[in-house]
Enzyme design. Structure first.
Site, PDB file in Angstrom:
ATOM      1  N   ARG A  56     -54.109 -51.938 -22.890  1.00 31.75           N
ATOM      2  CA  ARG A  56     -55.508 -52.265 -22.623  1.00 31.75           C
ATOM      3  C   ARG A  56     -56.132 -53.041 -23.783  1.00 31.75           C
ATOM      4  O   ARG A  56     -55.848 -52.765 -24.942  1.00 31.75           O
ATOM      5  CB  ARG A  56     -56.309 -50.979 -22.373  1.00 31.75           C
ATOM      6  CG  ARG A  56     -56.001 -50.301 -21.063  1.00 31.75           C
ATOM      7  CD  ARG A  56     -56.837 -49.040 -20.870  1.00 31.75           C
ATOM      8  NE  ARG A  56     -56.543 -48.031 -21.880  1.00 31.75           N
ATOM      9  CZ  ARG A  56     -57.323 -47.736 -22.908  1.00 31.75           C
ATOM     10  NH1 ARG A  56     -58.469 -48.377 -23.067  1.00 31.75           N
ATOM     11  NH2 ARG A  56     -56.969 -46.812 -23.776  1.00 31.75           N
ATOM     12  N   LYS A 198     -57.748 -48.382 -14.860  1.00 30.74           N
ATOM     13  CA  LYS A 198     -58.738 -47.751 -15.722  1.00 30.74           C
ATOM     14  C   LYS A 198     -60.160 -48.246 -15.463  1.00 30.74           C
ATOM     15  O   LYS A 198     -61.122 -47.535 -15.765  1.00 30.74           O
ATOM     16  CB  LYS A 198     -58.362 -47.944 -17.193  1.00 30.74           C
ATOM     17  CG  LYS A 198     -57.126 -47.159 -17.613  1.00 30.74           C
ATOM     18  CD  LYS A 198     -57.264 -45.663 -17.344  1.00 30.74           C
ATOM     19  CE  LYS A 198     -56.094 -44.865 -17.904  1.00 30.74           C
ATOM     20  NZ  LYS A 198     -56.170 -43.433 -17.522  1.00 30.74           N
ATOM     21  N   HIS A 217     -59.881 -36.916 -17.176  1.00 31.79           N
ATOM     22  CA  HIS A 217     -58.628 -37.580 -17.523  1.00 31.79           C
ATOM     23  C   HIS A 217     -57.585 -36.478 -17.705  1.00 31.79           C
ATOM     24  O   HIS A 217     -57.349 -35.992 -18.805  1.00 31.79           O
ATOM     25  CB  HIS A 217     -58.808 -38.393 -18.811  1.00 31.79           C
ATOM     26  CG  HIS A 217     -57.620 -39.224 -19.162  1.00 31.79           C
ATOM     27  ND1 HIS A 217     -57.279 -39.532 -20.460  1.00 31.79           N
ATOM     28  CD2 HIS A 217     -56.690 -39.835 -18.380  1.00 31.79           C
ATOM     29  CE1 HIS A 217     -56.194 -40.292 -20.466  1.00 31.79           C
ATOM     30  NE2 HIS A 217     -55.817 -40.485 -19.220  1.00 31.79           N
ATOM     31  N   SER A 235     -52.281 -40.032 -24.279  1.00 23.49           N
ATOM     32  CA  SER A 235     -50.959 -40.625 -24.098  1.00 23.49           C
ATOM     33  C   SER A 235     -49.968 -40.033 -25.096  1.00 23.49           C
ATOM     34  O   SER A 235     -50.270 -39.873 -26.282  1.00 23.49           O
ATOM     35  CB  SER A 235     -51.061 -42.146 -24.298  1.00 23.49           C
ATOM     36  OG  SER A 235     -49.802 -42.742 -24.177  1.00 23.49           O
ATOM     37  N   LYS A 239     -48.601 -35.027 -20.666  1.00 17.28           N
ATOM     38  CA  LYS A 239     -49.455 -34.718 -19.505  1.00 17.28           C
ATOM     39  C   LYS A 239     -48.732 -34.984 -18.183  1.00 17.28           C
ATOM     40  O   LYS A 239     -48.726 -34.152 -17.282  1.00 17.28           O
ATOM     41  CB  LYS A 239     -50.738 -35.540 -19.614  1.00 17.28           C
ATOM     42  CG  LYS A 239     -51.724 -35.381 -18.491  1.00 17.28           C
ATOM     43  CD  LYS A 239     -53.094 -35.925 -18.895  1.00 17.28           C
ATOM     44  CE  LYS A 239     -53.050 -37.359 -19.364  1.00 17.28           C
ATOM     45  NZ  LYS A 239     -52.767 -38.337 -18.283  1.00 17.28           N
ATOM     46  N   THR A 240     -48.130 -36.172 -18.083  1.00 20.19           N
ATOM     47  CA  THR A 240     -47.420 -36.529 -16.859  1.00 20.19           C
ATOM     48  C   THR A 240     -46.152 -35.695 -16.707  1.00 20.19           C
ATOM     49  O   THR A 240     -45.854 -35.158 -15.641  1.00 20.19           O
ATOM     50  CB  THR A 240     -47.074 -38.027 -16.861  1.00 20.19           C
ATOM     51  OG1 THR A 240     -48.286 -38.779 -16.885  1.00 20.19           O
ATOM     52  CG2 THR A 240     -46.277 -38.410 -15.627  1.00 20.19           C
ATOM     53  N   ASP A 254     -52.990 -38.030 -13.520  1.00 16.76           N
ATOM     54  CA  ASP A 254     -53.831 -38.653 -14.550  1.00 16.76           C
ATOM     55  C   ASP A 254     -55.343 -38.523 -14.364  1.00 16.76           C
ATOM     56  O   ASP A 254     -56.050 -38.397 -15.345  1.00 16.76           O
ATOM     57  CB  ASP A 254     -53.483 -40.138 -14.648  1.00 16.76           C
ATOM     58  CG  ASP A 254     -53.994 -40.785 -15.918  1.00 16.76           C
ATOM     59  OD1 ASP A 254     -53.776 -40.217 -17.004  1.00 16.76           O
ATOM     60  OD2 ASP A 254     -54.617 -41.849 -15.838  1.00 16.76           O
ATOM     61  N   ARG A 319     -44.095 -48.996 -18.838  1.00 23.88           N
ATOM     62  CA  ARG A 319     -44.735 -48.196 -17.796  1.00 23.88           C
ATOM     63  C   ARG A 319     -44.000 -48.311 -16.466  1.00 23.88           C
ATOM     64  O   ARG A 319     -43.404 -49.343 -16.152  1.00 23.88           O
ATOM     65  CB  ARG A 319     -46.173 -48.661 -17.587  1.00 23.88           C
ATOM     66  CG  ARG A 319     -47.098 -48.398 -18.760  1.00 23.88           C
ATOM     67  CD  ARG A 319     -47.607 -46.982 -18.748  1.00 23.88           C
ATOM     68  NE  ARG A 319     -48.456 -46.688 -19.895  1.00 23.88           N
ATOM     69  CZ  ARG A 319     -49.186 -45.584 -20.010  1.00 23.88           C
ATOM     70  NH1 ARG A 319     -49.166 -44.684 -19.039  1.00 23.88           N
ATOM     71  NH2 ARG A 319     -49.903 -45.368 -21.088  1.00 23.88           N
TER      72      ARG A 319
END
Length: 531
Positions: A56, A198, A217, A235, A239-240, A254, A319
């Site tokens: 980003r 996003k 988030h 990140s 989490k994932t 997410d 990704r």
């Protein structure tokens, strides 16, 4: 293919060009390959390279300073103001530029699995693979629902268009601009697809608080007994990975909303970081990324399309984007009941936080507003040898258009009214800081999480941590005692004490940035250096 006037309705783009509207994955693949937008992996995933922007462009994101929203925006480095007249001028240029393209791709999609809180989104883009990304990422309406589809928000996606900073009120030729008043998002000068995802998350963070819904988030999953769990984390914290648990059903990886009736996913897909992805540790994400329909961003492969997920030469931020139904065990409705457990993840590269600790409601609020993790050179370019503490309020500061206290008070209210057990989980280092200690075993982390989620961890005896005020379980079956108490894992106890005190001081300094807007209970729960 649709008539341009129908496919582009409500976007302001007027054109007689060819418009490919709401194509399936197969159709978008065909056009992307015809146009040379990328290539296929050996297993059939679409591989795209995004060029100079592999993440980003935080400094190039703007919020339009419309009078009707001015007083509610959290202005600063995250939400930089753009004058309404500059936005209108740039939007006009982008619309003209898009209208002059020989072909465009549009996708009509939902954000929000709960019909009471969803929005309709129309993406207009120049590339088939970006349309496929959006189709994977958001919720795909049934064909009948596309009849008369009128977007609530429009994304004008012009990755090859270069803005003019001198004329357009932006910083560089790249610009991401959101107008909540015009319900329009401009993305220009960057091919990184995460900007699409996003930007809509930012919109949901704007809209939902006024409805008493907390946008988060976080990832979420559902136990066999019907218990919902939330996983907050920045990140690289897992989490994932940790929410993609074969023992539980994935709601989403997410972005979610928490209303008085339960939790709902904003998305219809996953966007997983895959650098050094291991099939053994993360089989579900691995399998989802090695099949037709997945979009791989900046993942390296050989001439036969065989992937090398250890290769970070293009970026460490490689990704994989795939539909949620690529994961075998998912909650197809994208909705579940009220959370029973709230887990806050951190990858503490200083190696001083315990692998799991139980939080009071006030501590949960404190850690939610702190949003701590630590980054190291192995996970992000441009970092030195020493870990770097990172605090991102509400675990999502870059996507918060409103003041953090708005989200914090919503969480506090929801926890008080509905109740939830709260946990802090460290997926970072143990036995020493990064470079000395070892990364926490994912098997240990999963075992501790399962004990927390099934309720057994609430029954064990706890001991207070002297530095951070955390409650650490004294013993958990199958987990070595030195793993549970981080000080015991360090050979040099004095070094542990010094490092812990240094991290406490970082927490204390960060707390000053939001301490004015919290309750007395959160003030009392704050981590502070000893007097």
């Amino acid at each position: 293919m649709s008539a341009p006037e129908t496919a582009l309705a409500g976007t302001g783009v007027a054109s007689a060009t060819t418009v490919h509207a709401n194509l399936t994955a197969a159709g978008l693949y065909a056009h992307a390959l015809r146009r040379g937008e990328g290539r296929l992996s050996a297993e059939g995933a679409f591989m795209a390279v995004t060029g100079v922007h592999t993440g980003r462009s935080v400094q190039d994101k703007f919020v339009v300073d419309d009078p009707e929203v001015h007083d509610q925006i959290w202005w600063g480095k995250i939400n930089q103001p753009m004058a309404p007249e500059k936005f209108r001028g740039l939007a006009g240029k982008v619309r003209t530029w898009l209208g002059a393209r020989p072909e465009l791709f549009t996708e009509d999609l939902y954000a929000g699995a709960d019909p009471a809180h969803r929005i309709k989104v129309r993406l207009v883009t120049t590339n088939a693979w970006h349309a496929l990304f959006a189709r994977n990422m958001f919720i795909r309406p049934e064909r009948a629902e596309l009849e008369g589809f009128t977007p609530d928000f429009t994304i004008l996606h012009a990755p090859e268009y270069e803005a003019n900073p001198a004329e357009d009120g932006c910083r560089t030729s790249t610009c991401i601009a959101l107008s909540f008043a015009a319900k329009t998002i401009l993305i220009a000068g960057t091919s990184y697809a995460g900007e699409i995802k996003k930007s809509i998350f930012t919109v949901m963070n704007w809209l939902l608080p006024e409805k008493g819904v907390l946008p988060m988030h976080c990832s979420a999953n559902l136990g066999k007994g019907g218990d919902t769990a939330l996983f907050f984390g920045l990140s690289g914290t897992g989490k994932t990975t940790l929410s993609s648990d074969p023992e539980r059903s994935l709601i989403g990886d997410d972005e979610h909303g928490w209303s008085d009736t339960g939790v709902f996913n904003f998305e219809g897909g996953c966007y997983a970081k895959v650098i050094r992805l291991s099939r053994e540790a993360e089989p579900q994400i691995w399998d989802a990324s090695h099949r037709f329909g997945a979009v791989l961003e900046n993942v390296v492969g050989d001439e036969l399309g065989r992937l090398d997920l250890d290769d970070g030469s293009l970026t460490e931020n490689t990704r994989s984007c795939y539909p949620l139904d690529f994961i075998p065990n998912t909650v197809k409705a994208g909705r579940a009941g009220l959370p029973k457990n709230v887990v806050m993840l951190t990858a503490d590269a200083f190696g001083v936080l315990p692998p799991i600790s139980k939080l009071s409601a006030a501590q949960a609020m404190y850690h939610f507003l702190s949003g701590y993790t630590a980054r190291v050179a192995g996970t992000e370019k441009g970092l030195g040898k020493e870990p770097q503490a990172t605090f991102s309020t509400c675990f999502g500061a870059p996507f918060l258009p409103r003041h953090p206290e708005v989200y914090g008070k919503l969480l506090e209210d929801l926890i008080k009214r509905h109740g939830a057990d709260c946990w802090l989980v460290n997926t970072g280092w143990s036995g020493g800081a990064y470079g000395i200690g070892k990364r926490m075993s994912i098997q240990h982390t999963r075992a501790l999480l399962r004990a927390a989620l099934d309720g057994s961890l609430a029954q064990v005896e706890y001991v207070a941590d002297p530095f951070f005020g955390l409650q650490i379980p004294k013993s958990v079956p199958g987990i070595p005692a030195e793993v549970l108490n981080p000080r015991e894992a360090w050979a040099d106890k004095a070094a542990y004490d010094r490092t812990a005190k240094e991290l406490v001081s970082r927490f204390e300094a960060n707390f000053e940035t939001f301490s004015g807007g919290v309750s007395e209970a959160v003030l009392a729960a704050a981590i502070r250096a000893a007097a």
